[in-house]
Every structure is written in structure tokens, then in C-alpha cells.
Design a protein around this motif. Structure first.
Motif, PDB file in Angstrom:
ATOM      1  N   UNK A   1       0.812  -1.219   0.000  1.00  0.00           N
ATOM      2  CA  UNK A   1       0.000   0.000   0.000  1.00  0.00           C
ATOM      3  C   UNK A   1       0.844   1.267   0.000  1.00  0.00           C
ATOM      4  N   UNK A   2       1.849   1.298  -0.869  1.00  0.00           N
ATOM      5  CA  UNK A   2       2.704   2.466  -0.957  1.00  0.00           C
ATOM      6  C   UNK A   2       2.973   2.797  -2.421  1.00  0.00           C
ATOM      7  N   UNK A   3       3.429   4.018  -2.670  1.00  0.00           N
ATOM      8  CA  UNK A   3       3.875   4.403  -4.007  1.00  0.00           C
ATOM      9  C   UNK A   3       5.315   4.896  -3.982  1.00  0.00           C
ATOM     10  N   UNK A   4       5.848   5.163  -2.787  1.00  0.00           N
ATOM     11  CA  UNK A   4       7.250   5.549  -2.623  1.00  0.00           C
ATOM     12  C   UNK A   4       7.765   4.930  -1.338  1.00  0.00           C
ATOM     13  N   UNK A   5       9.018   4.489  -1.378  1.00  0.00           N
ATOM     14  CA  UNK A   5       9.595   3.908  -0.169  1.00  0.00           C
ATOM     15  C   UNK A   5      11.109   4.031  -0.219  1.00  0.00           C
ATOM     16  N   UNK A   6      11.720   4.262   0.928  1.00  0.00           N
ATOM     17  CA  UNK A   6      13.174   4.255   1.037  1.00  0.00           C
ATOM     18  C   UNK A   6      13.573   3.011   1.815  1.00  0.00           C
ATOM     19  N   UNK A   7      14.398   2.187   1.180  1.00  0.00           N
ATOM     20  CA  UNK A   7      14.842   0.918   1.754  1.00  0.00           C
ATOM     21  C   UNK A   7      16.317   1.021   2.080  1.00  0.00           C
ATOM     22  N   UNK A   8      16.693   0.612   3.284  1.00  0.00           N
ATOM     23  CA  UNK A   8      18.091   0.629   3.687  1.00  0.00           C
ATOM     24  C   UNK A   8      18.719  -0.707   3.295  1.00  0.00           C
ATOM     25  N   UNK A   9      19.531  -0.675   2.244  1.00  0.00           N
ATOM     26  CA  UNK A   9      20.148  -1.886   1.713  1.00  0.00           C
ATOM     27  C   UNK A   9      21.548  -2.124   2.271  1.00  0.00           C
ATOM     28  N   UNK A  10      21.958  -1.342   3.260  1.00  0.00           N
ATOM     29  CA  UNK A  10      23.338  -1.423   3.745  1.00  0.00           C
ATOM     30  C   UNK A  10      23.677  -2.764   4.393  1.00  0.00           C
ATOM     31  N   UNK A  11      22.678  -3.520   4.839  1.00  0.00           N
ATOM     32  CA  UNK A  11      22.970  -4.815   5.464  1.00  0.00           C
ATOM     33  C   UNK A  11      23.007  -5.956   4.449  1.00  0.00           C
ATOM     34  N   UNK A  12      22.673  -5.677   3.194  1.00  0.00           N
ATOM     35  CA  UNK A  12      22.680  -6.712   2.166  1.00  0.00           C
ATOM     36  C   UNK A  12      24.059  -6.796   1.512  1.00  0.00           C
ATOM     37  N   UNK A  13      24.496  -8.004   1.149  1.00  0.00           N
ATOM     38  CA  UNK A  13      25.796  -8.141   0.490  1.00  0.00           C
ATOM     39  C   UNK A  13      25.777  -7.547  -0.919  1.00  0.00           C
ATOM     40  N   UNK A  14      26.966  -7.215  -1.419  1.00  0.00           N
ATOM     41  CA  UNK A  14      27.082  -6.747  -2.795  1.00  0.00           C
ATOM     42  C   UNK A  14      26.464  -7.771  -3.729  1.00  0.00           C
ATOM     43  N   UNK A  15      25.827  -7.291  -4.790  1.00  0.00           N
ATOM     44  CA  UNK A  15      25.243  -8.208  -5.758  1.00  0.00           C
ATOM     45  C   UNK A  15      24.104  -7.584  -6.513  1.00  0.00           C
ATOM     46  N   UNK A  16      23.433  -8.430  -7.272  1.00  0.00           N
ATOM     47  CA  UNK A  16      22.295  -8.011  -8.088  1.00  0.00           C
ATOM     48  C   UNK A  16      21.017  -8.478  -7.409  1.00  0.00           C
ATOM     49  N   UNK A  17      20.042  -7.594  -7.364  1.00  0.00           N
ATOM     50  CA  UNK A  17      18.735  -7.867  -6.765  1.00  0.00           C
ATOM     51  C   UNK A  17      17.659  -7.463  -7.766  1.00  0.00           C
ATOM     52  N   UNK A  18      16.459  -7.965  -7.568  1.00  0.00           N
ATOM     53  CA  UNK A  18      15.346  -7.582  -8.420  1.00  0.00           C
ATOM     54  C   UNK A  18      14.272  -6.924  -7.562  1.00  0.00           C
ATOM     55  N   UNK A  19      13.772  -5.799  -8.054  1.00  0.00           N
ATOM     56  CA  UNK A  19      12.708  -5.059  -7.378  1.00  0.00           C
ATOM     57  C   UNK A  19      11.468  -5.204  -8.247  1.00  0.00           C
ATOM     58  N   UNK A  20      10.418  -5.778  -7.680  1.00  0.00           N
ATOM     59  CA  UNK A  20       9.164  -5.952  -8.414  1.00  0.00           C
ATOM     60  C   UNK A  20       8.115  -5.028  -7.814  1.00  0.00           C
ATOM     61  N   UNK A  21       7.469  -4.280  -8.682  1.00  0.00           N
ATOM     62  CA  UNK A  21       6.388  -3.391  -8.269  1.00  0.00           C
ATOM     63  C   UNK A  21       5.102  -3.858  -8.926  1.00  0.00           C
ATOM     64  N   UNK A  22       4.034  -3.866  -8.165  1.00  0.00           N
ATOM     65  CA  UNK A  22       2.733  -4.240  -8.709  1.00  0.00           C
ATOM     66  C   UNK A  22       1.668  -3.403  -8.021  1.00  0.00           C
ATOM     67  N   UNK A  23       0.521  -3.306  -8.646  1.00  0.00           N
ATOM     68  CA  UNK A  23      -0.560  -2.529  -8.055  1.00  0.00           C
ATOM     69  C   UNK A  23      -1.519  -2.030  -9.111  1.00  0.00           C
ATOM     70  N   UNK A  24      -2.059  -0.816  -8.880  1.00  0.00           N
ATOM     71  CA  UNK A  24      -2.993  -0.181  -9.810  1.00  0.00           C
ATOM     72  C   UNK A  24      -2.390   1.118 -10.296  1.00  0.00           C
ATOM     73  N   UNK A  25      -2.461   1.319 -11.621  1.00  0.00           N
ATOM     74  CA  UNK A  25      -1.946   2.566 -12.174  1.00  0.00           C
ATOM     75  C   UNK A  25      -2.968   3.690 -11.995  1.00  0.00           C
ATOM     76  N   UNK A  26      -2.699   4.854 -12.563  1.00  0.00           N
ATOM     77  CA  UNK A  26      -3.576   6.020 -12.402  1.00  0.00           C
ATOM     78  C   UNK A  26      -4.967   5.778 -12.968  1.00  0.00           C
TER      79      UNK A  26
END
Length: 85
Positions: A45-70
Motif C-alpha cells: 500500500x505504498x507508491x514511494x519507499x526508502x529501503x536501507x540496503x546497507x545490510x545486504x551483500x554486494x550483488x544483483x537484486x530484483x525489485x518488483x512493483x505491482x498494483x494499480x496505475x492512475x
């Protein structure tokens, strides 16, 4: 459908905090996965978010967004996030 450019991840590559924005979406869900497909976290239930990734190891991640558009149409978009220090 929403434009891919409406879904942003900044900065990318990242070393600490990452801001994820769904642009014009009415509502959304953000999920972050590692390369093996394990979901690390999700935000509902968000449209903007700040995530602290400092505890994650170096590497590639995937960010998936889903929901309802305008226009209240469903969408799912994925983007790659690189964590590098």
C-alpha cells in the motif's frame, strides 16, 4: 499500462539507502528479491519507499512493483538493482 520510466530506483547502483518510486500509481506493492528468487522484503500500500540496503551483500537484486496505475488498471514491473560498496 504505466510507463516503465514511472518506476524508478535511485541510486542504482546503491550502497545504502535506495528510494523506490512507483510514479503515478494509485497504490502499489514493492518486493525485493535476491538472484535465487528469495523474497528479502516487501512493502504494501505504498507508491514511494526508502529501503536501507546497507545490510545486504554486494550483488544483483530484483525489485518488483505491482498494483494499480492512475487508471485503476493492474500492473507488474520488475527492475534490476545493484548493490556495490
Amino acid at each position: 499500462l504505466p510507463q516503465v520510466s514511472d518506476f524508478s530506483i535511485n541510486p542504482n547502483p546503491a550502497s545504502g539507502e535506495v528510494t523506490i518510486s512507483l510514479g503515478q500509481a494509485r497504490q502499489g506493492r514493492i518486493e525485493i528479491f535476491d538472484l535465487l528468487g528469495n523474497r528479502l522484503t516487501s512493502f504494501d500500500n505504498i507508491t514511494n519507499h526508502t529501503w536501507n540496503a546497507s545490510s545486504e551483500p554486494n550483488g544483483v537484486y530484483f525489485v518488483r512493483a505491482s498494483g494499480e496505475d492512475a487508471n485503476s488498471l493492474p500492473f507488474t514491473i520488475s527492475k534490476r538493482l545493484v548493490i556495490a560498496r
